[in-house]
Design a protein around this motif. Sequence first.
Motif, PDB file in Angstrom:
ATOM      1  N   ASP A   1      22.327 167.273 170.012  1.00 44.73           N
ATOM      2  CA  ASP A   1      23.328 167.983 170.172  1.00 44.73           C
ATOM      3  C   ASP A   1      24.538 167.746 169.981  1.00 44.73           C
ATOM      4  N   MET A   2      25.638 168.153 168.554  1.00 44.15           N
ATOM      5  CA  MET A   2      26.060 166.824 167.384  1.00 44.15           C
ATOM      6  C   MET A   2      27.027 167.448 168.100  1.00 44.15           C
ATOM      7  N   SER A   3      27.420 167.730 168.959  1.00 45.30           N
ATOM      8  CA  SER A   3      29.277 167.838 169.973  1.00 45.30           C
ATOM      9  C   SER A   3      29.254 166.515 170.612  1.00 45.30           C
ATOM     10  N   THR A   4      27.837 165.896 171.016  1.00 44.58           N
ATOM     11  CA  THR A   4      28.419 164.011 171.030  1.00 44.58           C
ATOM     12  C   THR A   4      28.137 163.260 170.112  1.00 44.58           C
ATOM     13  N   TYR A   5      28.201 163.970 169.096  1.00 42.76           N
ATOM     14  CA  TYR A   5      28.839 162.799 167.706  1.00 42.76           C
ATOM     15  C   TYR A   5      30.074 163.050 167.100  1.00 42.76           C
ATOM     16  N   LYS A   6      31.049 162.055 166.868  1.00 36.82           N
ATOM     17  CA  LYS A   6      31.796 161.825 166.586  1.00 36.82           C
ATOM     18  C   LYS A   6      31.917 162.297 165.127  1.00 36.82           C
ATOM     19  N   PHE A   7      31.289 162.315 164.014  1.00 42.30           N
ATOM     20  CA  PHE A   7      31.160 163.041 163.690  1.00 42.30           C
ATOM     21  C   PHE A   7      30.149 163.725 163.462  1.00 42.30           C
ATOM     22  N   GLY A   8      30.906 165.033 163.446  1.00 36.23           N
ATOM     23  CA  GLY A   8      29.642 166.337 163.321  1.00 36.23           C
ATOM     24  C   GLY A   8      28.834 166.454 161.986  1.00 36.23           C
ATOM     25  N   SER A   9      28.158 167.550 161.740  1.00 36.64           N
ATOM     26  CA  SER A   9      27.770 167.303 160.962  1.00 36.64           C
ATOM     27  C   SER A   9      27.349 168.924 160.206  1.00 36.64           C
ATOM     28  N   GLY A  10      26.653 169.295 159.158  1.00 36.79           N
ATOM     29  CA  GLY A  10      26.937 170.944 158.130  1.00 36.79           C
ATOM     30  C   GLY A  10      26.947 170.686 157.013  1.00 36.79           C
ATOM     31  N   VAL A  11      27.060 171.958 156.513  1.00 35.34           N
ATOM     32  CA  VAL A  11      27.271 172.368 154.942  1.00 35.34           C
ATOM     33  C   VAL A  11      28.478 172.852 154.695  1.00 35.34           C
ATOM     34  N   ILE A  12      29.144 173.599 153.639  1.00 37.05           N
ATOM     35  CA  ILE A  12      30.319 173.799 153.308  1.00 37.05           C
ATOM     36  C   ILE A  12      29.566 174.425 151.749  1.00 37.05           C
ATOM     37  N   LEU A  13      29.001 175.300 151.810  1.00 34.59           N
ATOM     38  CA  LEU A  13      29.182 175.826 150.133  1.00 34.59           C
ATOM     39  C   LEU A  13      30.026 176.556 149.127  1.00 34.59           C
ATOM     40  N   ASN A  14      30.569 176.634 148.628  1.00 33.24           N
ATOM     41  CA  ASN A  14      30.929 177.278 147.981  1.00 33.24           C
ATOM     42  C   ASN A  14      32.359 176.970 148.126  1.00 33.24           C
ATOM     43  N   ARG A  15      33.206 175.858 148.742  1.00 35.13           N
ATOM     44  CA  ARG A  15      34.957 176.113 149.382  1.00 35.13           C
ATOM     45  C   ARG A  15      34.878 176.974 150.547  1.00 35.13           C
ATOM     46  N   ASP A  16      33.898 177.803 151.248  1.00 34.01           N
ATOM     47  CA  ASP A  16      33.697 178.781 152.220  1.00 34.01           C
ATOM     48  C   ASP A  16      34.150 177.766 153.440  1.00 34.01           C
TER      49      ASP A  16
ATOM     50  N   VAL B   1      28.606 163.960 149.180  1.00 33.50           N
ATOM     51  CA  VAL B   1      29.242 163.376 149.832  1.00 33.50           C
ATOM     52  C   VAL B   1      29.826 162.570 150.164  1.00 33.50           C
ATOM     53  N   GLY B   2      30.633 162.501 151.371  1.00 34.02           N
ATOM     54  CA  GLY B   2      31.558 160.975 151.475  1.00 34.02           C
ATOM     55  C   GLY B   2      32.813 161.719 152.146  1.00 34.02           C
ATOM     56  N   PRO B   3      33.876 161.021 152.446  1.00 35.58           N
ATOM     57  CA  PRO B   3      35.200 160.986 153.645  1.00 35.58           C
ATOM     58  C   PRO B   3      35.552 162.612 153.118  1.00 35.58           C
ATOM     59  N   LEU B   4      35.435 163.130 151.798  1.00 29.46           N
ATOM     60  CA  LEU B   4      36.456 164.852 152.260  1.00 29.46           C
ATOM     61  C   LEU B   4      35.265 164.935 152.846  1.00 29.46           C
ATOM     62  N   SER B   5      33.100 165.343 152.543  1.00 29.31           N
ATOM     63  CA  SER B   5      32.662 166.028 152.430  1.00 29.31           C
ATOM     64  C   SER B   5      32.776 166.535 154.722  1.00 29.31           C
ATOM     65  N   ARG B   6      32.966 164.804 154.986  1.00 31.40           N
ATOM     66  CA  ARG B   6      32.810 164.741 156.399  1.00 31.40           C
ATOM     67  C   ARG B   6      34.286 165.740 156.821  1.00 31.40           C
ATOM     68  N   MET B   7      35.523 165.510 156.570  1.00 31.15           N
ATOM     69  CA  MET B   7      36.846 166.471 157.158  1.00 31.15           C
ATOM     70  C   MET B   7      37.022 167.281 156.967  1.00 31.15           C
ATOM     71  N   LEU B   8      36.017 168.468 155.799  1.00 32.40           N
ATOM     72  CA  LEU B   8      36.051 169.671 155.618  1.00 32.40           C
ATOM     73  C   LEU B   8      35.166 169.958 156.797  1.00 32.40           C
ATOM     74  N   VAL B   9      33.211 169.282 156.546  1.00 35.15           N
ATOM     75  CA  VAL B   9      33.185 169.991 157.170  1.00 35.15           C
ATOM     76  C   VAL B   9      33.009 169.919 159.232  1.00 35.15           C
ATOM     77  N   ASN B  10      34.464 168.865 159.409  1.00 35.51           N
ATOM     78  CA  ASN B  10      34.454 169.023 160.513  1.00 35.51           C
ATOM     79  C   ASN B  10      36.245 169.654 160.984  1.00 35.51           C
ATOM     80  N   TYR B  11      36.620 169.941 160.351  1.00 35.16           N
ATOM     81  CA  TYR B  11      37.820 170.420 159.957  1.00 35.16           C
ATOM     82  C   TYR B  11      37.744 172.036 160.390  1.00 35.16           C
ATOM     83  N   ALA B  12      36.085 172.496 159.342  1.00 35.84           N
ATOM     84  CA  ALA B  12      36.010 173.654 159.970  1.00 35.84           C
ATOM     85  C   ALA B  12      35.568 174.056 160.204  1.00 35.84           C
ATOM     86  N   LEU B  13      34.908 172.761 161.549  1.00 35.28           N
ATOM     87  CA  LEU B  13      33.677 173.142 162.903  1.00 35.28           C
ATOM     88  C   LEU B  13      34.952 173.416 163.769  1.00 35.28           C
ATOM     89  N   GLY B  14      36.613 173.143 163.727  1.00 35.58           N
ATOM     90  CA  GLY B  14      37.214 173.275 164.148  1.00 35.58           C
ATOM     91  C   GLY B  14      37.501 171.980 165.700  1.00 35.58           C
TER      92      GLY B  14
END
Length: 578
Positions: free
Chosen positions: A295-310, A386-399
């Motif tokens: 359950d990735m909601s129990t992690y402060k950083f969520g996980s995922g992949v964003i493709l083509n800036r979507d 990968v890195g800070p920008l990826s983490r911020m974008l993924v979690n921003y996109a996760l809402g």
Amino acid sequence: MSNRIVVDPITRIEGHLRAEVEISDGTIKDAFLSSTMVRGLENIVKGRNPKDVWAFVQRTCGVCTASHAIASVRAVEDAVGIHVPPNAEMVRNMMLGALYLHDHVVHFYHLHAFDWVDVISGLNADPVKTSQLAQSISDWPKSSPGYFSDLQKRLKKFVESGQLGIFANGYWGHPAMKLPPEANLMATAHYLEALEWQKEIVKVHAIFGGKNPHPNFLVGGMACAINTDDASGLNAERLALVQKLLQQGKEFVDKVYVPDILAIAGFYKDWGAIGGFHNFMAFGDFPMAGYGNTDMSTYKFGSGVILNRDLSKVHELDLENLKTVEEYVNNSWYDYSGDPNGGKQPWSGETKINYSGPKPPYEFLDVDKKYSYIKTPRWKGLPMEVGPLSRMLVNYALGREDFKEVVDSALSKLQVPAEALFSTLGRTAARALESQLVANWNLEFYDTLINNIKNGDNRMAAMEKWDPKTWPKDGKGVGRLEAPRGGLSHWIVIKDGKTENYQQVVPSTWNASPRDPKGQRSPYEEVLIGTPVADPKLPLEIIRTIHSFDPCIACAVHLYDEKGQMIKEVNDISVCTV
């Protein structure tokens, strides 16, 4: 007319990195990045007790030692089915969180700031106006006119003596430098303050891990015993010091680092359209209910992949997806058994250094052949940043609300659209914004630990799993971790109780790798395309973008002379301490 220029080494990073770019009409048209260092720690740990591997592989780097150690113990714990106690999880979180603050602050001020800040320009600043600027963005106490006047006098003595020391060989006066003198003087003052502050935050590692760098860890938990009354254990005094250090870290990030980033970014908004990649990956980290919890909601950083800036869709990244990771060596100075252009999943990966092949050149890379000591990892055949920008974008996109709050606030203050995140400027700002989040989380981790202790839970290790005789003889494990520089994974294969195979896929492997068999560029090479270069003899713009990733090209074991001849081969791990 096309012109190839070489930047070698790219300085102010960990390790040796070479960039060759083709410039035409003042713009980069093609780029090739090469690591001239080789790491073979994977081979050194073969045949060793899996419980000991973390102590070797954390020597991969002298900066993020804790990252590699935690990834390693997680890999072993995953392979043999160990779940660490909550207290150990919180201590690991605090150690990783302290590393984030240390690494990000040191990266900006001491490795990256002088790509944006002109120290010499600060000599012309008005200390009164500098004080006004500093007080307008923060209530940090060291902001008086007298403070900046004294600093300016010290800088002038450096210049007049002709011994600039740490401020020598900068791109002072470069046309790409845009800060006014007062901003330059303020940032230089904070550079010096960060030098002092960074010595304090690492004490968190010394308290929990006995030393820094290379603190102690333990498969199954942590080696620090909780005893609030014992001078030799984690007593009340030491725990109180941890709290104080974490509070100081939060204050420096909130009142110095983040305000500086936003103030400086305001003068470089054009860099919100330069240096962006298209695919982003985050593993997720800082577990609050145990590492391995799906359950990735129990992690402060969520996980995922964003493709083509979507940002409208986050692709799931579970272990089954992660098994699709493959590393290629078609353009790397390594050999593979079987198909030399085929990829290998890390559990079956090889680290076979091609000693008899071509050596790093000292004029130009032969890019039609192998040209780097970095392998090329791909997720489902795709390159990933990968890195800070990826983490911020993924979690921003996760809402996630805490991410949306800091990101939207920064975009509003800078008056730039969300598209500006996909850039060199966005990558630099993301590092500061996540520092702000981590600084808050650190205190939450601390409070959780203290509450556990108050409730009578002093467990720090899973002792029922400590004896390897209770482990299965064979197994596979992967330890995933969000290191400050990005997604890190350690992969272990255990056979008959020994380490049969071990592979590390580190953040700078994802970001800095050469082209894959399909010709796809990895982030470093791709993001330089289209970058304007004002003066090819002073290629500040190249290092500005590459430094925004915080490169780490670590642990060389070879030296070459200017003709490419090997001088010394080092085989003893005891001499390779950074």
